[in-house]
Design a protein around this motif. Structure first.
Motif, mmCIF file in Angstrom:
data_model
loop_
_atom_site.group_PDB
_atom_site.id
_atom_site.type_symbol
_atom_site.label_atom_id
_atom_site.label_comp_id
_atom_site.label_asym_id
_atom_site.label_seq_id
_atom_site.Cartn_x
_atom_site.Cartn_y
_atom_site.Cartn_z
ATOM 1 N N GLY A 46 0.783 -1.224 0.000
ATOM 2 C CA GLY A 46 0.000 0.000 0.000
ATOM 3 C C GLY A 46 0.815 1.273 0.000
ATOM 4 N N ALA A 47 2.142 1.151 0.035
ATOM 5 C CA ALA A 47 2.975 2.356 0.103
ATOM 6 C C ALA A 47 3.284 2.902 -1.277
ATOM 7 C CB ALA A 47 4.281 2.046 0.831
ATOM 8 N N PHE A 48 3.643 4.185 -1.295
ATOM 9 C CA PHE A 48 4.186 4.787 -2.499
ATOM 10 C C PHE A 48 5.676 4.976 -2.242
ATOM 11 C CE2 PHE A 48 2.728 7.175 -6.354
ATOM 12 C CZ PHE A 48 3.998 7.374 -6.873
ATOM 13 N N ALA A 83 -4.971 -2.310 -16.079
ATOM 14 C CA ALA A 83 -6.009 -3.207 -16.582
ATOM 15 C C ALA A 83 -5.788 -4.652 -16.162
ATOM 16 C CB ALA A 83 -6.088 -3.116 -18.103
ATOM 17 N N ILE A 84 -4.552 -5.032 -15.925
ATOM 18 C CA ILE A 84 -4.325 -6.406 -15.481
ATOM 19 C C ILE A 84 -4.491 -6.506 -13.962
ATOM 20 C CG2 ILE A 84 -2.857 -7.011 -17.456
ATOM 21 C CD1 ILE A 84 -0.433 -6.660 -15.618
ATOM 22 N N GLU A 85 -4.925 -5.414 -13.359
ATOM 23 C CA GLU A 85 -5.266 -5.326 -11.949
ATOM 24 C C GLU A 85 -4.182 -5.894 -11.038
ATOM 25 O OE1 GLU A 85 -9.405 -6.636 -11.759
ATOM 26 O OE2 GLU A 85 -9.974 -4.747 -12.699
ATOM 27 N N PRO A 86 -2.984 -5.303 -11.120
ATOM 28 C CA PRO A 86 -1.881 -5.795 -10.307
ATOM 29 C C PRO A 86 -1.944 -5.226 -8.894
ATOM 30 C CG PRO A 86 -1.130 -3.960 -11.627
ATOM 31 C CD PRO A 86 -2.598 -4.131 -11.921
ATOM 32 N N GLU A 87 -1.240 -5.871 -8.009
ATOM 33 C CA GLU A 87 -1.147 -5.396 -6.638
ATOM 34 C C GLU A 87 -0.062 -4.318 -6.545
ATOM 35 O OE1 GLU A 87 -0.071 -7.837 -2.746
ATOM 36 O OE2 GLU A 87 -0.855 -9.058 -4.396
ATOM 37 N N ILE A 88 1.078 -4.596 -7.185
ATOM 38 C CA ILE A 88 2.214 -3.682 -7.150
ATOM 39 C C ILE A 88 2.442 -3.150 -8.553
ATOM 40 C CG2 ILE A 88 4.686 -3.476 -6.666
ATOM 41 C CD1 ILE A 88 4.405 -5.921 -4.828
ATOM 42 N N ILE A 89 2.608 -1.831 -8.657
ATOM 43 C CA ILE A 89 2.896 -1.250 -9.971
ATOM 44 C C ILE A 89 4.311 -0.705 -9.962
ATOM 45 C CG2 ILE A 89 2.173 0.408 -11.716
ATOM 46 C CD1 ILE A 89 -0.573 0.420 -10.477
ATOM 47 N N LEU A 90 5.107 -1.151 -10.924
ATOM 48 C CA LEU A 90 6.461 -0.641 -11.105
ATOM 49 C C LEU A 90 6.382 0.490 -12.120
ATOM 50 C CD1 LEU A 90 8.196 -4.108 -11.640
ATOM 51 C CD2 LEU A 90 7.984 -2.835 -9.481
ATOM 52 N N MET A 91 6.928 1.646 -11.772
ATOM 53 C CA MET A 91 6.894 2.766 -12.718
ATOM 54 C C MET A 91 8.318 3.291 -12.886
ATOM 55 S SD MET A 91 3.429 4.744 -11.465
ATOM 56 C CE MET A 91 3.044 5.463 -13.037
ATOM 57 N N ASP A 92 8.808 3.238 -14.117
ATOM 58 C CA ASP A 92 10.193 3.617 -14.379
ATOM 59 C C ASP A 92 10.250 4.982 -15.067
ATOM 60 O OD1 ASP A 92 12.877 3.708 -14.814
ATOM 61 O OD2 ASP A 92 12.986 1.884 -16.017
ATOM 62 N N GLU A 93 10.514 6.013 -14.298
ATOM 63 C CA GLU A 93 10.576 7.389 -14.815
ATOM 64 C C GLU A 93 9.474 7.662 -15.837
ATOM 65 O OE1 GLU A 93 14.434 8.892 -15.877
ATOM 66 O OE2 GLU A 93 15.447 7.233 -14.893
ATOM 67 N N TRP A 102 -3.810 5.777 -7.051
ATOM 68 C CA TRP A 102 -3.113 4.981 -6.025
ATOM 69 C C TRP A 102 -3.964 4.854 -4.769
ATOM 70 C CZ3 TRP A 102 -0.633 7.660 -1.646
ATOM 71 C CH2 TRP A 102 0.053 6.792 -0.798
ATOM 72 N N LYS A 103 -4.571 5.973 -4.344
ATOM 73 C CA LYS A 103 -5.391 5.941 -3.129
ATOM 74 C C LYS A 103 -6.672 5.158 -3.342
ATOM 75 C CE LYS A 103 -5.996 8.825 0.231
ATOM 76 N NZ LYS A 103 -6.258 10.080 0.993
ATOM 77 N N GLN A 104 -7.330 5.499 -4.446
ATOM 78 C CA GLN A 104 -8.641 4.927 -4.702
ATOM 79 C C GLN A 104 -8.563 3.417 -4.940
ATOM 80 O OE1 GLN A 104 -10.394 6.834 -8.166
ATOM 81 N NE2 GLN A 104 -11.337 4.874 -8.682
ATOM 82 N N GLU A 105 -7.524 2.975 -5.655
ATOM 83 C CA GLU A 105 -7.416 1.565 -6.012
ATOM 84 C C GLU A 105 -6.593 0.772 -5.000
ATOM 85 O OE1 GLU A 105 -8.758 0.241 -9.231
ATOM 86 O OE2 GLU A 105 -9.873 2.077 -8.823
ATOM 87 N N GLU A 106 -6.039 1.476 -4.018
ATOM 88 C CA GLU A 106 -5.224 0.840 -2.987
ATOM 89 C C GLU A 106 -4.091 0.002 -3.558
ATOM 90 O OE1 GLU A 106 -8.279 -1.159 -0.769
ATOM 91 O OE2 GLU A 106 -8.682 0.646 0.404
ATOM 92 N N LYS A 107 -3.317 0.618 -4.439
ATOM 93 C CA LYS A 107 -2.186 -0.064 -5.052
ATOM 94 C C LYS A 107 -0.915 0.210 -4.263
ATOM 95 C CE LYS A 107 -4.469 -1.349 -8.760
ATOM 96 N NZ LYS A 107 -4.957 -2.714 -8.856
ATOM 97 N N THR A 108 0.078 -0.631 -4.523
ATOM 98 C CA THR A 108 1.431 -0.373 -4.037
ATOM 99 C C THR A 108 2.232 0.097 -5.243
ATOM 100 O OG1 THR A 108 1.185 -2.173 -2.477
ATOM 101 C CG2 THR A 108 3.441 -1.426 -2.939
ATOM 102 N N ILE A 109 2.999 1.172 -5.067
ATOM 103 C CA ILE A 109 3.738 1.678 -6.226
ATOM 104 C C ILE A 109 5.217 1.806 -5.902
ATOM 105 C CG2 ILE A 109 4.066 3.657 -7.786
ATOM 106 C CD1 ILE A 109 1.076 4.101 -7.743
ATOM 107 N N LEU A 110 6.044 1.273 -6.793
ATOM 108 C CA LEU A 110 7.488 1.512 -6.731
ATOM 109 C C LEU A 110 7.833 2.378 -7.929
ATOM 110 C CD1 LEU A 110 10.287 1.083 -5.534
ATOM 111 C CD2 LEU A 110 10.464 -1.038 -6.842
ATOM 112 N N PHE A 111 8.306 3.577 -7.642
ATOM 113 C CA PHE A 111 8.409 4.624 -8.648
ATOM 114 C C PHE A 111 9.863 5.058 -8.794
ATOM 115 C CE2 PHE A 111 8.082 8.933 -10.253
ATOM 116 C CZ PHE A 111 6.910 8.967 -11.011
#
Ligand SMILES: Nc1ncnc2c1ncn2[C@@H]1O[C@H](COP(=O)(O)OP(=O)(O)OP(=O)(O)O)[C@@H](O)[C@H]1O
Ligand SMILES: [Mg+2]
Lengths: 262, 268
Positions: free
Chosen positions: B51-53, B168-178, B199-208
């Motif tokens: 759940g963290a950004f 769209a693939i409804e992942p738990e963790i999203i990797l975002m590269d620049e 991020w808040k609404q969908e309760e995702k974890t993001i590694l940015f």
């Protein structure tokens, strides 16, 4: 340019060519067959059976048959060879010199050698024409395979696309322009070789007709055959290849109008 | 919190919840023509809490993309493990989305078909495609562009499509590269705010991943910092209440502090 403008320019260029031809035929009758004579020769070719009692479409069909059979074989072989070269460095460094060597063999030599190996029959043609055009197609597809985008391949891998999905959605679309370019260069080279084969080895087809009327020194009839086949090739380009290319390349931002050359 | 305390990344994360993804001692070398082997990741530890950004900050060429590729499975590490809930995990066990440094769209497919490409690759039943495509294009503000081709979209819109494809693939963790580094600042700001909403609404974890400290501070709960030697030298919390404002002096101040630390560690 809109459609109307384009077709009026085309019509104007045809009219200008015919006028030049007419004038040239009067000025240099030794060199250029006159336009009226050519028209009457063309009518004879189109309406009356020629040598061995065959109508003109029999000969055109035989030429098309050999040309397109060779093209299909060469497209398949050349595409596989080209992609293999573009994807595999070992293969590339081993084979690239031989591809250029292959390209350097004069087509006439290939035709004569085929005749000695196989004989004076159509099989020589079915062998010689693909041998001549395959390296042209391989060269094109080799270039295409080298430009395949590794970022997209990685994206597909990440999302877990299988082999079939990757091939159809990632590889083929990137190779499409190269497939069209290959087909066009194969067609233009292939038809010249088919004529050579027919002129030297066979007794049917457009090439044979050229030879036959060359022996009779009948320039208007040779011209008629040229006109028939050039019209056929133009129909293939504008009736089949260009619209197909347009459809496949629909996504391009500047996809407006027909662009025949890449 | 003193600097000494902060300098121990694992100390902060010990005892965190079971859905923390823990990278331990990741080492990766690459063969480089002319240079022999280069060490790109030198014993990297990283915790991505559920759940963290989380941002990963580092200079160009330090190995950020390589680390993302290790997590996603596109690159296999030479050493080190990924753990979750006390067990070793492989990339295939994780539910991941990836937004690459470039949009990486298929120009010959429409926007909707680009998203369907990912759905098909993930074996999502075809009956769900329409609904998912509509939902996520709507979410990134491209509800009307489904039938358009990417070549006719702006850079920002293409990046939105890439975001929709990852969602769209409804992942738990999203990797975002620049993902926003090639966009102008105005467009990037809009997208960052929208990203935080999603991020808040969908309760995702993001590694940015980013090399922009301001961006990292504005977006993140905590930030990892890497140097050019491929070492992860610090983990820092941001501790600024959300929703954040760009002109909040607290952001500027945190940015200055982190910049100073970054400068000391990276530029010698
Ligand atoms: N597949 C590979 N083969 C060889 N070397 C590689 C490969 N991928 C990356 N590298 C090298 O590893 C180092 C780190 O690359 P990486 O792309 O991870 O950096 P980065 O931090 O993402 O940089 P940037 O901010 O510019 O995107 C670079 O020196 C790069 O040249
Ligand atoms: Mg990178």
């Amino acid at each position: 340019m809109n459609r109307l403008q384009r077709s009026s320019y085309t019509a104007a260029s045809i009219a200008a060519l015919l006028a030049l031809w007419y004038a040239g035929g009067i000025a240099f009758p030794e060199v250029l067959p006159g336009l009226p004579e050519t028209v009457s020769a063309l009518i004879v070719v189109l309406t009356e059976p020629g040598p061995y009692g065959n109508m003109f479409y029999f000969h055109v069909w035989k030429t098309i048959e050999m040309l397109f059979a060779a093209l299909i074989v060469s497209m398949i072989a050349g595409t596989f060879l080209g992609i293999a070269l573009g994807r595999n460095e070992t293969l590339e460094s081993t084979l690239s010199m031989w591809i250029y060597g292959w390209l350097a063999i004069p087509s006439l030599v290939i035709v004569f050698v085929s005749a000695i190996w196989i004989g004076f029959n159509a099989n020589s043609g079915y062998f010689a024409v693909p041998v001549v055009i395959t390296p042209f197609i391989a060269l094109n597809m080799w270039e295409g395979a080298r430009t395949l985008d590794t970022d997209l391949a990685e994206m597909a891998e990440f999302f877990g696309a299988g082999r079939i999905q990757t091939f159809k959605d990632i590889i083929v679309p990137q190779l499409a322009p190269f497939l069209f370019a290959s087909f066009r260069s194969g067609l233009s080279v292939g038809w010249k070789i088919t004529l050579l084969v027919e002129a030297f080895l066979l007794t049917r087809g457009v090439g044979f007709m050229f030879k036959r009327y060359f022996d009779n020194y009948d320039l208007p009839t040779m011209m008629s055959w040229l006109i028939i086949f050039v019209i056929f090739l133009i129909i293939v380009e504008y009736g089949v290849l260009a619209p197909l290319h347009e459809r496949v390349m629909e996504w391009r931002p500047d996809a407006e109008g027909v662009r025949v050359t890449e | 919190m003193t600097a000494a305390e902060e300098n121990q990344p694992s100390a902060e994360s010990s005892g965190t919840s079971v859905d923390t993804l823990e990278l331990r001692n990741i080492v990766k070398r690459f063969e480089k023509p002319g240079q022999g082997e280069i060490l790109v990741l030198d014993g990297v530890d990283l915790d991505v809490e559920g759940g963290a950004f989380v941002s990963l900050l580092g200079p160009s060429g330090c190995g950020k993309t390589t680390l993302m590729n290790v997590i996603s499975g596109l690159v296999t590490q030479d050493q080190g493990t990924m753990r979750r809930g006390g067990r070793d995990v492989a990339p295939g066990d994780l539910s991941l989305g990836y937004i690459f440094q470039e949009p990486r769209l298929l120009n010959w497919k429409t926007v909707s078909e680009n998203i369907e490409f990912a759905l098909e690759a993930r074996d999502i039943p075809e009956s769900e495609w329409q609904e998912r495509t509509d939902r996520y294009l709507e979410m990134v503000g491209l509800g009307d562009e489904g039938d358009n081709y990417p070549t006719r979209l702006s850079g920002g819109m293409k990046q939105r499509v890439a975001i929709a494809r990852a969602l769209a693939i409804e992942p738990e963790i999203i990797l975002m590269d620049e993902p926003f580094s090639s966009l102008d600042e105005i467009t990037a700001r809009d997208l960052r705010e929208e990203l935080l909403d999603i991020w808040k609404q969908e309760e995702k974890t993001i590694l940015f991943v980013t090399h922009d400290i301001n961006e990292a501070v504005f977006l993140s709960d905590y930030i990892y910092m890497m140097n050019t030697q491929g070492e992860m030298f610090a983990r820092r919390n941001v501790n600024i209440d959300r929703p954040r404002q760009y002109d909040d002096p607290a952001i500027a101040q945190r940015e200055t502090e982190l910049y100073r630390e970054f400068h000391e560690n990276v530029v010698h």
